[in-house]
Design an enzyme around this catalytic site. Structure first.
Site, PDB file in Angstrom:
ATOM      1  N   ASP A   1       2.194  -6.632   0.910  1.00  0.00           N
ATOM      2  CA  ASP A   1       2.684  -5.183   0.461  1.00  0.00           C
ATOM      3  C   ASP A   1       1.771  -5.354  -0.983  1.00  0.00           C
ATOM      4  O   ASP A   1       2.479  -5.837  -2.017  1.00  0.00           O
ATOM      5  CB  ASP A   1       4.055  -4.945   0.099  1.00  0.00           C
ATOM      6  CG  ASP A   1       4.213  -3.607  -0.510  1.00  0.00           C
ATOM      7  OD1 ASP A   1       3.364  -2.979  -1.248  1.00  0.00           O
ATOM      8  OD2 ASP A   1       5.552  -3.215  -0.424  1.00  0.00           O
TER       9      ASP A   1
ATOM     10  N   ARG B   1      -4.135  13.964  16.288  1.00  0.00           N
ATOM     11  CA  ARG B   1      -3.176  12.806  15.900  1.00  0.00           C
ATOM     12  C   ARG B   1      -3.944  11.608  16.309  1.00  0.00           C
ATOM     13  O   ARG B   1      -3.638  10.396  15.810  1.00  0.00           O
ATOM     14  CB  ARG B   1      -1.775  12.844  16.801  1.00  0.00           C
ATOM     15  CG  ARG B   1      -0.820  11.888  16.788  1.00  0.00           C
ATOM     16  CD  ARG B   1       0.387  12.373  17.140  1.00  0.00           C
ATOM     17  NE  ARG B   1       0.734  13.229  18.224  1.00  0.00           N
ATOM     18  CZ  ARG B   1       0.580  12.584  19.469  1.00  0.00           C
ATOM     19  NH1 ARG B   1       0.377  11.385  19.732  1.00  0.00           N
ATOM     20  NH2 ARG B   1       0.805  13.439  20.519  1.00  0.00           N
TER      21      ARG B   1
ATOM     22  N   LYS C   1       1.866   5.629  -4.588  1.00  0.00           N
ATOM     23  CA  LYS C   1       1.933   5.274  -5.895  1.00  0.00           C
ATOM     24  C   LYS C   1       0.450   5.364  -6.502  1.00  0.00           C
ATOM     25  O   LYS C   1      -0.199   6.136  -6.804  1.00  0.00           O
ATOM     26  CB  LYS C   1       2.501   3.723  -5.744  1.00  0.00           C
ATOM     27  CG  LYS C   1       3.725   3.888  -4.973  1.00  0.00           C
ATOM     28  CD  LYS C   1       4.690   4.536  -5.689  1.00  0.00           C
ATOM     29  CE  LYS C   1       6.053   4.995  -4.829  1.00  0.00           C
ATOM     30  NZ  LYS C   1       6.427   3.978  -3.521  1.00  0.00           N
TER      31      LYS C   1
ATOM     32  N   TYR D   1      10.910  -4.516  -2.017  1.00  0.00           N
ATOM     33  CA  TYR D   1      11.303  -3.224  -2.177  1.00  0.00           C
ATOM     34  C   TYR D   1      12.615  -2.802  -1.239  1.00  0.00           C
ATOM     35  O   TYR D   1      12.636  -3.329  -0.147  1.00  0.00           O
ATOM     36  CB  TYR D   1      10.030  -2.103  -1.488  1.00  0.00           C
ATOM     37  CG  TYR D   1      10.219  -0.780  -1.450  1.00  0.00           C
ATOM     38  CD1 TYR D   1      10.795  -0.133  -2.386  1.00  0.00           C
ATOM     39  CD2 TYR D   1      10.176  -0.227  -0.259  1.00  0.00           C
ATOM     40  CE1 TYR D   1      11.000   1.246  -2.234  1.00  0.00           C
ATOM     41  CE2 TYR D   1      10.372   1.018  -0.139  1.00  0.00           C
ATOM     42  CZ  TYR D   1      11.003   1.684  -1.126  1.00  0.00           C
ATOM     43  OH  TYR D   1      11.255   3.067  -1.036  1.00  0.00           O
TER      44      TYR D   1
END
Ligand SMILES: Cc1ncc(COP(=O)(O)O)c(C=O)c1O
Length: 383
Positions: free
Chosen positions: A179, A54, A204, A106
């Site tokens: 973004d 982690r 994406k 978004y």
């Protein structure tokens, strides 16, 4: 990172994933490290300070470094999704802080802020994407901590002036977070234009094959906020698995090739349908009639990306009929896949969505563009 020559062009460095070759085996493709834990020495030390996955995983290193290089930043942090990356930025704020977002943003960001910002004690305002004066007026010096930039914005592909927005944010003591999912570093490098942090839904275009959910942040430099974001990543643990991370590196090797093809296909589709009698408007920043085109020209290079929307004459019913009639496009959400996707966005977002019912969102892929144009032509002809 071994065997790396920084004098090479960004395309070459990306195609070769920074030229990495394994020291021991000389393998050109890196291994996947599935181990969640690392052996500790009898003296209580850890080799390379690796303790538990982690905190970090060796599979993360090459992809983080490639992304950092692509965005021209100082550091990168991977997340389990684009939204995990986004939310880590907002969670790093403190009660009483204020955020400004563009009005066309978004839907997941709007949804998260609407549902969770106030309970967290964070206030937010939305301003028209292109309106620098409105942004100036909305800034609350000392209170506003983040100016959120999304350009081109989903799903109207409106353009926000990164340079002007970042400068205004800095004057007010805030940071600018961009973004860059849609433009990708192939077309826009927000840090060069003044942004402090770049966000990606790596799901994406970075991955490019529709088979990985991942996110990332790249920071221009060190800051207290960036430190908190790192801590949130490690302590909250919304991190990717090593296999997804390895797949992302594989996808990123072809980023330039894919974006060049996708963007030229998208421009050809936008140009073909801009005067179509059954299309009232094509929204694409590469078209001179689209608002924001001039700013897009100044902050995008090599093209304008693969996302465009069409507003269909006759409203929602006709738009739904057009998407029902396609044979080559896939009716699916998302973007950045090799295949082209079509989506009736308002019904995907559901009740309360601000997206107009006559809008079809197109995510253009790498197919032969004649097949895409012919498919849309026949679907439009049938309604
Ligand atoms: C522009 C943009 N930003 C962020 C996200 C969120 O990314 P993810 O789906 O990887 O959480 C998306 C997803 O569609 C997006 O389109």
């Amino acid at each position: 990172m071994n065997d790396r020559d920084d004098s090479l062009s960004i395309e070459t460095l990306t195609a070769q994933a920074l030229g990495w070759v394994d020291h021991d085996t000389r393998s050109v493709i890196p291994p996947i490290y599935p181990s969640t834990t690392y052996e500790r020495g009898p003296d209580l030390t850890y080799h390379h300070d690796r303790k538990y996955t982690r905190a970090d995983n060796p599979t993360y290193d090459q992809v983080s470094e490639l992304l950092r290089m692509l965005e021209g930043g100082a550091d990168a942090q991977l997340f389990a999704s684009g939204m995990a990356a986004t939310v880590a930025v907002f969670q790093a704020l403190k009660p009483g802080d204020h955020v400004i977002v563009p009005e066309n943003v978004y839907g997941g960001v709007r949804k998260w802020l609407t549902g969770f910002a106030h309970p967290w004690g964070i206030d937010f305002d939305a301003v028209p994407n292109e309106d620098v004066e409105a942004l100036k007026a909305a800034l609350r010096p000392g209170k506003t901590k983040i100016v959120w930039i999304e350009t081109p914005s989903n799903p109207e592909w409106r353009i926000m002036d990164i340079k002007a927005s970042a400068a205004l944010a800095h004057e007010a003591g805030a940071i600018a977070v961009a973004d860059n999912t849609v433009a990708t570093p192939v077309h826009t490098r927000p840090i060069e234009l003044g942004a402090d942090i770049v966000m990606h839904s790596a799901t994406k275009y970075l991955n490019g094959h529709g088979d990985v959910l991942m996110g990332a942040l790249v920071s221009a430099g060190e800051s207290e906020l960036w430190h908190r974001i790192h801590e949130i990543a490690h302590d909250a643990g919304a991190l990717p698995g090593p296999f997804e991370t390895w797949l992302l590196l594989r996808g990123m090797r072809t980023l330039f090739l894919r974006m060049e093809r996708i963007s030229s296909n998208a421009l050809a589709v936008a140009r073909h349908f801009r005067k179509h009698p059954k299309v009232t408007e094509v929204l694409y920043p590469g078209l001179p009639e689209c608002r924001g085109h001039e700013v897009a020209l100044s902050q995008m290079r090599r093209g304008f990306g693969g996302m465009l929307s069409m507003r269909i004459a006759g409203g929602r019913e006709k738009a739904v009929a057009v998407q029902a009639g396609v044979k080559v496009f896939k009716r699916a959400t998302s973007m950045g896949t090799t295949e082209s996707l079509i989506e009736h966005r308002a019904s995907y977002e559901g009740p309360g969505s601000p997206v107009p019912g006559d809008l079809l969102r197109l995510a253009i892929g790498i197919e032969n563009v004649s097949d895409l144009i012919a498919d849309l032509e026949q679907a439009l002809a049938a309604v």
